[in-house]
Design an enzyme around this catalytic site. Sequence first.
Site, PDB file in Angstrom:
ATOM      1  N   ARG A 290       0.806  -1.133   0.106  1.00  0.00           N
ATOM      2  CA  ARG A 290       0.231  -0.115  -0.089  1.00  0.00           C
ATOM      3  C   ARG A 290       0.845   1.080   0.082  1.00  0.00           C
ATOM      4  NH1 ARG A 290       1.542   1.480   5.246  1.00  0.00           N
ATOM      5  NH2 ARG A 290       1.735  -0.098   6.472  1.00  0.00           N
ATOM      6  N   VAL A 293       2.683   6.123   5.291  1.00  0.00           N
ATOM      7  CA  VAL A 293       2.548   7.437   5.630  1.00  0.00           C
ATOM      8  C   VAL A 293       3.664   8.242   5.309  1.00  0.00           C
ATOM      9  CG1 VAL A 293       2.716   8.732   7.625  1.00  0.00           C
ATOM     10  CG2 VAL A 293       1.392   6.437   7.750  1.00  0.00           C
ATOM     11  N   ARG A 336       6.296  13.657  11.650  1.00  0.00           N
ATOM     12  CA  ARG A 336       4.808  13.055  12.125  1.00  0.00           C
ATOM     13  C   ARG A 336       4.371  13.937  13.136  1.00  0.00           C
ATOM     14  NH1 ARG A 336       3.489   6.769  10.913  1.00  0.00           N
ATOM     15  NH2 ARG A 336       5.054   6.307   9.234  1.00  0.00           N
TER      16      ARG A 336
END
Length: 446
Positions: A290, A293, A336
């Site tokens: 996938r 982030v 983050r």
Amino acid sequence: MISKVLIANRGEIALRVLRACKELGIATVAVHSTADADAMHVRLADESVCIGPPPSRESYLNIHQIVAACEITGADAVHPGYGFLSENAKFAEILDAHGITFIGPTAEHIRIMGDKITAKQTAQELGIPVVPGSDGEVRPENALEVARKIGFPVLIKATAGGGGRGMKVARSEADLDEAVSTARSEALAAFGNDAVYMEKYLGKPRHIEIQVVGDGMGNAVHLGERDCSLQRRHQKVWEEANSPALNVEQRMKIGQVCADAMKKLKYRGAGTIEFLYENGEFYFIEMNTRLQVEHPITEAITGIDLVHEQIRVASGAGLSVTQEDIVFSGHAIECRINAEDPRTFVPSPGTITHFHAPGGLGVRVDSGAYQGYKIPPYYDSLIGKLIVHGRTRVECMMRLRRVLDEFVIDGIKTTLPLFQDLIGNQDIANGDYDIHWLENYLASKT
Ligand code: ADP
């Protein structure tokens, strides 16, 4: 061709996917729980559908509701983002059965890589170097024999693992029985599957991962690596591309190994092959099938939009680039930003009373947050990502220091102060850190 994409996610990644669709002239459908009715991705999408109450299981993980939302809106494709249903093979199959394109790999590839033992065996067959360990599952009866062969310390890992759960180190024979039984019971509780396997435990590795994209027809490229060694409880905190630990030859060599493997597999979509790196050697740990982030740092140094590529290959249009077209330029760092106390990491949901995002050359903020936005308590605490690019690592760090001073988020606690600390640290400045560095640093400050 794809004409309308339903984005089966929330937060910054839903917005990220929406932006790519808009650029490609593709209509967008947002889905949301009742807790996210005011979210930015809902406001910016062409259409939106409420798919259930706040708990993820009843909304963002509810396959029936999402398929129904596709049918109601006439969406012909679904982008799953990361987390939620993004690595759910059944979801990909159900969409397929409904004639809806899943923007991701085949269900078969998701399944192979979702099971750590088959993932490792497949990686090895494809020529990817793996961590020495057991051939498949380890049972309490044969654990000692396997551990002696590998040599202590060893790590017991859950086959169905994720998020660092069901993982236990055995430093010596005396620890082994307990490590195996704790790992098995943790794995059963977390994943409903108590199968475990064994690996050599690496003492001071870095976490280095390779970004790949394939067209499903045997063409694949790599987009270099990301160094995600700065982690807390197996959660990445700060990521960089390129890795401070690799030179060009090392990068191109491991990148080529991964691209060749993906060609052989006929992999379709974006993927990340994760390695531990120690003493100049790479050891495969897992593959994520996938978008990650931290994908924007790769975009920053290559100029390639990974979501555009995902949509292209899902629609059968192929990759927009060949390996020769991909040029790595400069250095990028992602921080983050979590809605958490920067020392205790306790989540801090609530209303953002003031929000000012930084700007200027080489700065990207991916966030669904805005002034007046109320962060719901039901989901993960990531509220934004700050990505900074510079021509060199030094320039990137200088820029990051300036940008962190400009960023204002009031009303809730965030991890911004942690990054202000890290940017002044000598080890960070030198790029001299392994996967344990951040935890040791945080422990030394309390
Ligand atoms: P998960 O899917 O649970 O995140 P991974 O296999 O990706 O599991 O491993 C997560 C983290 O655990 C790695 O980033 C690394 O910090 C540590 N780890 C995994 N395998 C090993 C190993 N063989 N030796 C040392 N540390 C490891």
